[in-house]
Design an enzyme around this catalytic site. Structure first.
Site: not given
Length: 296
Positions: A12, A101-102, A106, A139
């Site tokens: 994400k 941060g991708l 999660s 997430d």
């Protein structure tokens, strides 16, 4: 060999990330617009005769025990369903870089929940999977739903939006990662934060206006993190005609929105020569997806 299946777990990006308050328990309240992209991990889940959760990965430094979010997700699934299981093998083939941060961890956790739900035919609803997942990782609810979503609270409130218009998304990550707790601390100690105009971004998505979306991307964490590599990545992307570029999540990966595939491809090549991890991706309209493989 028992029943085996594969689950694709997309990464994400945060088109926007804002912190709008603090809960009494100390958790930060968020407003985010999140987008699934075509870079994904592949998780293979298989029943085993031996009891236990057996986790393995193609990345040697990733823990294969209860420290791993995929392992935690499996434990949470079994605790929720009370299934008397024989055992399960979970193999992670990771392509999403960690500490970026991708949402790679999660996504893996979400994939395990979807995969076990399919493996045991427990028919848990999306709401039930989200309820299990949010206790494991903030997430995971978004990674379950996927596509383009407005995300609130601590990550548990998901509102699906119109799909992001077709484009090319270049993602680049420095070797350095950023600790999420330290990112929150830096934000808490910062002043003069420019907050996203979330409503304008939502309007751009509603109108399928890529230029407006690109102009409104914003991440409050990027303003408090001093990492020269982020600036270098953004400068390189500008040379190849990026519409706009921004750090995702708590970093350290940066994404750039392109309309020209060949320029995006050249940009990835340049970023790799600059010794960044770099990927050419597209926005996708789904979260984790399950594909049955073989059955005895």
């Amino acid at each position: 060999m028992g029943k085996q299946l594969q689950v694709q777990a997309p990464a994400k990006i945060n088109l926007s990330l804002d912190i709008v308050g603090l809960r009494e328990d100390g958790y930060h309240l968020m407003e985010m617009v999140m987008q699934s992209v075509s870079l994904s991990d592949t998780i293979t889940i298989e029943e085993t005769a031996e009891k236990g959760i057996f986790l393995s990965s193609n990345i040697p430094y990733i823990p294969n025990d209860q420290r791993n979010i995929a392992y935690k997700a499996a434990t949470a699934f079994y605790n929720h369903t009370k299934i008397e299981y024989q055992g399960v093998s979970i193999q992670l083939h990771k392509r999403i870089p960690s500490g970026a941060g991708l949402g790679g961890g999660s996504a893996d956790g979400a994939a395990v929940l979807v995969g076990l739900n399919e493996l045991y035919q427990t028919k848990l609803s999306m709401d039930e999977l989200i309820a299990i997942g949010q206790k494991v990782g903030a997430d995971i609810p978004f990674c379950l739903v996927g596509g383009t979503c407005f995300v609130e609270g601590i990550g548990e409130k998901i509102t699906p939006l119109h799909n992001m218009p077709s484009c090319y998304i270049v993602i680049a990550k420095p070797y350095k990662s950023i600790n999420t707790k330290l990112a929150f601390t830096a934000y808490d100690n910062a002043t003069d934060i420019h907050h996203p105009n979330t409503q304008a971004l939502l309007q751009g998505i509603e109108q399928k206006d890529l230029a407006k979306i690109s102009s409104e991307i914003c991440n409050v964490f990027e303003q408090t993190i001093q990492l020269k590599e982020i600036t270098k990545i953004k400068q390189t992307m500008k040379k190849y005609g990026v519409m706009n570029a921004m750090m995702t999540g708590s970093g350290s990966a940066v994404f750039g929105i392109f309309t020209d595939e060949s320029q995006a491809y050249k940009c990835v090549g340049k970023l790799k020569r600059q010794r960044f991890f770099a990927y050419l991706t597209k926005p996708i309209s789904h979260g984790v997806q399950c594909t049955p493989q073989t059955t005895d």
